[in-house]
Every structure is written in C-alpha cells, then in structure tokens.
Design a protein around this motif. Structure first.
Motif, PDB file in Angstrom:
ATOM      1  N   LEU A 144       0.871  -1.187   0.000  1.00 37.87           N
ATOM      2  CA  LEU A 144       0.000   0.000   0.000  1.00 37.87           C
ATOM      3  C   LEU A 144       0.899   1.225   0.000  1.00 37.87           C
ATOM      4  O   LEU A 144       1.694   1.422   0.918  1.00 37.87           O
ATOM      5  N   ILE A 145       0.783   2.039  -1.047  1.00 32.12           N
ATOM      6  CA  ILE A 145       1.596   3.249  -1.203  1.00 32.12           C
ATOM      7  C   ILE A 145       0.675   4.455  -1.083  1.00 32.12           C
ATOM      8  O   ILE A 145      -0.209   4.661  -1.917  1.00 32.12           O
ATOM      9  N   HIS A 146       0.882   5.269  -0.045  1.00 36.29           N
ATOM     10  CA  HIS A 146       0.079   6.478   0.120  1.00 36.29           C
ATOM     11  C   HIS A 146       0.662   7.640  -0.693  1.00 36.29           C
ATOM     12  O   HIS A 146       1.813   7.590  -1.128  1.00 36.29           O
ATOM     13  N   THR A 147      -0.139   8.698  -0.861  1.00 34.78           N
ATOM     14  CA  THR A 147       0.216   9.862  -1.691  1.00 34.78           C
ATOM     15  C   THR A 147       0.796   9.388  -3.026  1.00 34.78           C
ATOM     16  O   THR A 147       1.873   9.783  -3.432  1.00 34.78           O
ATOM     17  N   GLY A 148       0.032   8.538  -3.699  1.00 31.27           N
ATOM     18  CA  GLY A 148       0.534   7.867  -4.879  1.00 31.27           C
ATOM     19  C   GLY A 148       0.914   8.759  -6.045  1.00 31.27           C
ATOM     20  O   GLY A 148       1.733   8.370  -6.877  1.00 31.27           O
ATOM     21  N   ALA A 149       0.340   9.961  -6.136  1.00 32.46           N
ATOM     22  CA  ALA A 149       0.641  10.858  -7.253  1.00 32.46           C
ATOM     23  C   ALA A 149       1.815  11.778  -6.966  1.00 32.46           C
ATOM     24  O   ALA A 149       2.206  12.563  -7.824  1.00 32.46           O
ATOM     25  N   SER A 150       2.369  11.705  -5.755  1.00 31.62           N
ATOM     26  CA  SER A 150       3.551  12.505  -5.430  1.00 31.62           C
ATOM     27  C   SER A 150       4.765  11.920  -6.131  1.00 31.62           C
ATOM     28  O   SER A 150       4.732  10.799  -6.646  1.00 31.62           O
ATOM     29  N   THR A 325      -0.799  18.339  -7.860  1.00 30.60           N
ATOM     30  CA  THR A 325       0.181  17.842  -8.816  1.00 30.60           C
ATOM     31  C   THR A 325       0.112  16.323  -8.949  1.00 30.60           C
ATOM     32  O   THR A 325      -0.218  15.606  -8.008  1.00 30.60           O
ATOM     33  N   ALA A 326       0.442  15.841 -10.137  1.00 33.06           N
ATOM     34  CA  ALA A 326       0.575  14.414 -10.410  1.00 33.06           C
ATOM     35  C   ALA A 326       1.893  14.230 -11.143  1.00 33.06           C
ATOM     36  O   ALA A 326       1.985  14.476 -12.340  1.00 33.06           O
ATOM     37  N   GLY A 327       2.921  13.828 -10.418  1.00 33.49           N
ATOM     38  CA  GLY A 327       4.248  13.777 -10.980  1.00 33.49           C
ATOM     39  C   GLY A 327       5.122  14.866 -10.380  1.00 33.49           C
ATOM     40  O   GLY A 327       4.788  15.467  -9.369  1.00 33.49           O
ATOM     41  N   LYS A 328       6.225  15.136 -11.019  1.00 34.96           N
ATOM     42  CA  LYS A 328       7.293  15.962 -10.450  1.00 34.96           C
ATOM     43  C   LYS A 328       7.275  17.413 -10.959  1.00 34.96           C
ATOM     44  O   LYS A 328       6.987  17.668 -12.114  1.00 34.96           O
ATOM     45  N   LEU A 329       7.602  18.322 -10.065  1.00 36.65           N
ATOM     46  CA  LEU A 329       7.819  19.726 -10.414  1.00 36.65           C
ATOM     47  C   LEU A 329       9.312  19.983 -10.553  1.00 36.65           C
ATOM     48  O   LEU A 329      10.087  19.637  -9.657  1.00 36.65           O
ATOM     49  N   VAL A 330       9.706  20.586 -11.669  1.00 34.14           N
ATOM     50  CA  VAL A 330      11.116  20.838 -11.945  1.00 34.14           C
ATOM     51  C   VAL A 330      11.287  22.282 -12.393  1.00 34.14           C
ATOM     52  O   VAL A 330      10.406  22.856 -13.045  1.00 34.14           O
TER      53      VAL A 330
END
Length: 333
Positions: A144-150, A325-330
C-alpha cells in the motif's frame, strides 16, 4: 552566481526572490556542478518557512536535487572530470546556478533522460528505493503506497510493481490523480480515493481479507489507525513524513501486538554522508540505468507535472502547495 533566496531567512511564497550570492568552492572530495535543472520537493516549502533547516555543513540555499555539468573538481576526486553530465543529491544549495556536491553523491546522467527528467530523479527515487528496502519488500507481497501521485509515490509504485508486487494499491485524493496513476505502465494495480473511500476496507477487499505486507506512509496521524488495520500479520510500515500531524488520539494498539507489526520512521536528508553514499551506490546498480523519460521503454519512468523557468520559482512553490500535482515539479536554469 544567481540563486533563489528567502527574504529575512524564512517566509511565505512571496519571500522567494532571485538574488546574487557567492559561488561555492568545492572542498576536498566534492565537485562543483553548473546546474541545468533542479527538483522541487515538499521539504523545500518547510525550509522556506523556517521549519526544516538544512543539515550542519550544508548550504542554506534551498534545494536537494539537481542535474548539470561538472564545472570544477575538488582535491582528491579522481573519478570525475570537468564537463561530465551528472545528477545528484545534496543537503542544500540546488536552487542556484552552481552547487557543490560530494563526489559520492552524483552519478552520470543516462542518455535517455533530459536535464529536466534527470533533476526529477535523485530525492524522490532514492527515497522510494530506501523506503521499500527498509520494509524488506519481496516479490509476491502486496503493498500500500500512500500519496501515490507525489514524486516519491510514483516512484514507489513503479518499484513495487516491477519488483513483483502481487497487488500494489495506492491512494490519492482525486479521481483525476487515480485515473492517471492506474494508466501508468508498471504503475499500481489498484487505486483508492482516501477522501471518499475507506482505504482499510478497500485493502481488505482487494487482498481477500489478508491485508498488505508493507505500507509506505506520508500522512501520519490521519492514516495511522487505518494503516494498522490494513497491514497483514507480520506487516511492516515505514513512515516518511507527518503531513497530517504527529499526534494520534484514542488509538487502539492491539493490532501492533496481535499482528506482530513492525513500524519504522525514516529520513534521508539527515542521514550521514556515508549512509547516503552507500544507498546511492545500491540505487545506481539496481535502478539508475533503467530509468527513462515518460515516453521511454524502461521499467522505470520519470513523470513531470510541470517545468518552470527559474524566474517563476514562486509559481513552482504555489503549484506544490496546491496539492493538485501528479508527478514531479522541476525548475530550469
């Protein structure tokens, strides 16, 4: 050099500004990297607010991950040359045109990664790798992975799935995030909206009452009781943050004893340089060369939510604080 600085040392988003500061000089065992891009992380917000100071000896400038080219090599460094394309991890200083990094904390940028993709890797992927290593995740187990879209969640889902997870369940707060996650190659097998669904009940349904062997948790207080309920006998949970708070009231501890649960807290930034170097060494051997961009063919892929120029650093922090957000901020320089 130019760097992102904070007015009066701490404050809100409006306190961020681009100013001039002294360029760092590489010490023995370090390299100086000309930064092409850096990643934005939730810890950056905490540091900006004065709630998470950098480790002793690290730059007070925000930022822990970067990609770029080596501009100078410090005394005693033999494995790196000027001009090498690298990415890496630091205790601070990445929000700048130049950053000094330990030679043991960088590695070569894979040809299949852009500068932006490369900057999205170090903190999130190594944290996810560390988390699943701590809970001794094994092929055939359910996770079980929480905050899955981080950033860390996206990485942890891919690692657990690729490493043979029988069921990889992830949580998020919106249907848009969950729809995106379930469509990822090597992403989770199941998704749960923790705001509209009882994730512990869903875990039991998905696992036919057995529960999951491992949990990677960020929320803390709000999820703790249901996490205990979600874990199988001899289950293991690693806690990486306390986003919802640190105090759990009226908690029934019987699940911990009855199921023989193991619960461990973990950090990365505050660990010793030796620990980090050894972890990075393992990550390089097992994961780093298998990473590609979103449209690559590798088992592990980076996903960028948005890329901002340095001049829009405040917008990048607003985006992070929005929790959409869904994925990374760069950010690029």
């Amino acid at each position: 050099m130019r760097a992102v600085l904070v007015k009066n040392g701490a404050g809100g988003i409006d306190s961020l500004y681009i100013g001039e500061t002294e360029k760092p000089q590489p010490r023995a065992g370090e390299v100086l990297v000309k930064v092409k891009a850096f990643g934005v992380n939730r810890m950056d917000i905490l540091q900006r607010e004065g709630k998470y100071p950098p480790p002793a000896g690290s730059s007070s400038i925000i930022g822990v991950e970067f990609s770029g080219t080596i501009a100078e090599v410090g005394e005693g460094v033999q494995d790196w040359k000027e001009g090498a394309e690298v990415l890496g991890l630091v205790g601070g200083g990445a929000y700048a045109e130049y950053v000094a990094a330990l030679a043991t904390h960088i590695w070569s940028k894979p040809a299949g990664l852009s500068w932006e993709d490369a900057a999205a890797v170090p903190e999130n992927w190594i944290t996810a790798f560390q988390a699943l290593t701590i809970v001794e995740f094994k092929s055939g187990e359910a996770a079980l992975i929480h905050t899955g879209a981080s950033g860390v969640g996206v990485a942890a889902n891919q690692l657990a799935r690729t490493w043979g997870g029988s069921k990889v369940i992830t949580t998020a707060s919106t249907s848009d995030k969950l729809d995106w996650l379930i469509g990822l190659p090597n992403g989770p097998t199941h998704t749960v909206n923790y705001k509209t669904q009882d994730f512990a009940g869903e875990v039991k349904r998905i696992t036919e009452g057995k529960g999951v062997s491992v949990i990677v948790d960020f929320p803390g207080q709000s999820h703790f009781a249901k996490n205990l309920d979600s874990l199988a006998v001899d289950g293991r949970m690693v806690m990486l943050a306390l986003l919802s708070g640190s105090v759990v009231q009226n908690l029934d501890l019987s699940n911990i004893l009855r199921k023989r649960l193991r619960i461990e807290g973990s950090t990365l930034r505050s660990r010793t340089s030796q620990y980090q170097a050894e972890l990075i060494g393992r990550f390089k051997k097992e994961v780093a060369e298998k990473l590609t961009g979103e449209h690559g063919n590798g088992p592990f892929r980076t996903y960028l939510h948005a890329v901002y120029p340095l001049e829009r650093i405040q917008d990048a922090h607003r985006d992070m604080e929005s929790n959409t957000t869904a994925g990374k901020l760069v950010v690029t320089i």
